[in-house]
Scaffold this motif. Structure first.
Motif, PDB file in Angstrom:
ATOM      1  N   SER A  11      40.973  -3.035 -25.335  1.00  0.00           N
ATOM      2  CA  SER A  11      42.011  -3.712 -26.121  1.00  0.00           C
ATOM      3  C   SER A  11      43.265  -2.866 -26.296  1.00  0.00           C
ATOM      4  CB  SER A  11      41.482  -4.078 -27.500  1.00  0.00           C
ATOM      5  OG  SER A  11      40.490  -5.054 -27.377  1.00  0.00           O
ATOM      6  N   VAL A  12      43.166  -1.572 -26.018  1.00  0.00           N
ATOM      7  CA  VAL A  12      44.334  -0.701 -26.178  1.00  0.00           C
ATOM      8  C   VAL A  12      45.065  -0.513 -24.846  1.00  0.00           C
ATOM      9  CG1 VAL A  12      45.128   1.599 -26.890  1.00  0.00           C
ATOM     10  CG2 VAL A  12      43.260   0.467 -28.126  1.00  0.00           C
ATOM     11  N   PRO A  16      39.255  -0.924 -17.571  1.00  0.00           N
ATOM     12  CA  PRO A  16      37.850  -1.378 -17.707  1.00  0.00           C
ATOM     13  C   PRO A  16      37.160  -0.645 -18.867  1.00  0.00           C
ATOM     14  CG  PRO A  16      38.363  -0.914 -15.423  1.00  0.00           C
ATOM     15  CD  PRO A  16      39.556  -0.466 -16.220  1.00  0.00           C
ATOM     16  N   SER A  17      36.319  -1.368 -19.582  1.00  0.00           N
ATOM     17  CA  SER A  17      35.741  -0.796 -20.797  1.00  0.00           C
ATOM     18  C   SER A  17      34.237  -0.637 -20.704  1.00  0.00           C
ATOM     19  CB  SER A  17      36.059  -1.704 -21.976  1.00  0.00           C
ATOM     20  OG  SER A  17      35.429  -2.952 -21.748  1.00  0.00           O
ATOM     21  N   TYR A  29      36.420  -1.480 -25.546  1.00  0.00           N
ATOM     22  CA  TYR A  29      37.240  -0.268 -25.420  1.00  0.00           C
ATOM     23  C   TYR A  29      36.754   0.580 -24.263  1.00  0.00           C
ATOM     24  CZ  TYR A  29      38.500  -1.767 -30.063  1.00  0.00           C
ATOM     25  OH  TYR A  29      38.916  -2.524 -31.117  1.00  0.00           O
ATOM     26  N   CYS A  30      37.704   1.385 -23.738  1.00  0.00           N
ATOM     27  CA  CYS A  30      37.358   2.300 -22.659  1.00  0.00           C
ATOM     28  C   CYS A  30      36.762   3.575 -23.230  1.00  0.00           C
ATOM     29  CB  CYS A  30      38.602   2.629 -21.838  1.00  0.00           C
ATOM     30  SG  CYS A  30      39.819   3.555 -22.794  1.00  0.00           S
ATOM     31  N   SER A  31      37.101   3.877 -24.488  1.00  0.00           N
ATOM     32  CA  SER A  31      36.673   5.156 -25.078  1.00  0.00           C
ATOM     33  C   SER A  31      36.645   5.056 -26.602  1.00  0.00           C
ATOM     34  CB  SER A  31      37.675   6.246 -24.685  1.00  0.00           C
ATOM     35  OG  SER A  31      38.963   5.866 -25.157  1.00  0.00           O
ATOM     36  N   ARG A  32      35.941   5.999 -27.231  1.00  0.00           N
ATOM     37  CA  ARG A  32      35.898   6.084 -28.707  1.00  0.00           C
ATOM     38  C   ARG A  32      37.309   6.288 -29.269  1.00  0.00           C
ATOM     39  NH1 ARG A  32      31.746   4.269 -30.544  1.00  0.00           N
ATOM     40  NH2 ARG A  32      29.752   4.871 -29.664  1.00  0.00           N
ATOM     41  N   GLU A  33      38.134   7.079 -28.540  1.00  0.00           N
ATOM     42  CA  GLU A  33      39.500   7.374 -28.987  1.00  0.00           C
ATOM     43  C   GLU A  33      40.288   6.067 -29.144  1.00  0.00           C
ATOM     44  OE1 GLU A  33      38.026   9.358 -26.434  1.00  0.00           O
ATOM     45  OE2 GLU A  33      37.568  10.597 -28.203  1.00  0.00           O
ATOM     46  N   HIS A  34      40.205   5.206 -28.134  1.00  0.00           N
ATOM     47  CA  HIS A  34      40.954   3.950 -28.209  1.00  0.00           C
ATOM     48  C   HIS A  34      40.371   3.001 -29.249  1.00  0.00           C
ATOM     49  CE1 HIS A  34      43.452   4.230 -24.253  1.00  0.00           C
ATOM     50  NE2 HIS A  34      43.779   5.108 -25.187  1.00  0.00           N
TER      51      HIS A  34
END
Ligand SMILES: [Zn+2]
Ligand SMILES: [Zn+2]
Ligand SMILES: [Zn+2]
Ligand SMILES: [Zn+2]
Length: 234
Positions: A11-12, A16-17, A29-34
């Motif tokens: 979503s950010v 690909p997530s 999300y692709c990552s915890r950060e995003h």
């Protein structure tokens, strides 16, 4: 044509997530950060259901994942709340609706409240407290139906004090015809009207307003009787 990110992409960043929000299962999300970055804007819309319309049942919520029994998926402030009398006659605080063991009462109206905090709460102090004080209406714990009239009185007072909330009460289903044919419901309505008009002195009271508020409460209110004894109308 504007590009809408594919549902399964982040979503950010739209990459690909591999992560899905575990609360609503609606965003990826692709990552915890995003996921962290997005939380602030996602939080208000993050609950495990979507609002859908169906001709038969009208507007309703459809769960987007399994919801555990007793799990809180969102909180909403009730339009009006009121205490419910306990069958054993224990006093119930008019503000937090907990049973009171120390027999504490409001220093103004003498109805049950836990402490000075509950006494000063606007939902009590600005509503029935001033009327009960002025009209010297005693709290009778053995008459549990007195408690139940408080939510109706609070609803009626919204007409002049909070017109937008009053309008919401007007939109609720009341099954007025069915209640009219039921002797118990008719008696309850009669008693509410008498209590509010005669005992509380609201002489300009309109009967059909009481019917609307009482009906909305009877049909729609959530009743709790475990740690708190209350009816909440949403
Ligand atoms: Zn991303
Ligand atoms: Zn979410
Ligand atoms: Zn209390
Ligand atoms: Zn009071």
């Amino acid at each position: 044509m504007s590009k809408t990110p594919a549902k399964h992409n982040c979503s950010v960043c739209d990459e690909p997530s591999g992560l899905t929000c575990k609360i609503c299962m609606k965003v990826n999300y692709c990552s915890r950060e995003h996921q962290k970055i997005h939380w602030k804007s996602h939080k208000p819309e993050c609950f495990p259901a979507t609002i859908t319309f169906d001709a038969k049942v009208g507007r309703h919520l459809v769960a987007t994942r399994d919801i555990q029994q007793g799990e809180i998926i969102f909180k909403e402030k009730p339009l009006i709340s009121g205490p419910l009398g306990k069958p054993d006659g224990l006093p119930v605080c008019l503000t937090c609706f907990k049973c009171i063991s120390n027999n504490n009462v409001c220093s103004r109206c003498s109805w049950p409240v836990c402490d000075s905090g509950c006494e000063k709460a606007p939902s009590h102090a600005n509503y029935e407290c001033e009327i009960f004080t002025r009209k010297r209406i005693p709290s009778v714990q053995s008459d549990t139906t007195l408690y139940e009239k408080i939510i109706v009185l609070r609803g009626i007072l919204q007409k002049s004090r909070n017109p937008s909330e009053w309008n919401k009460i007007q939109q609720l289903q009341t099954h007025s015809d069915a209640r009219q044919d039921n002797p118990v419901s008719s008696l309850m309505l009669e008693q509410c009207i008498t209590f509010i008009r005669v005992a509380c002195g609201l002489t300009d009271l309109v009967d059909k307003d009481v019917d609307q508020v009482l009906g909305a409460v009877v049909v729609n209110a959530f009743v709790s009787d475990d740690s708190v004894s209350s009816a909440d109308l949403f």
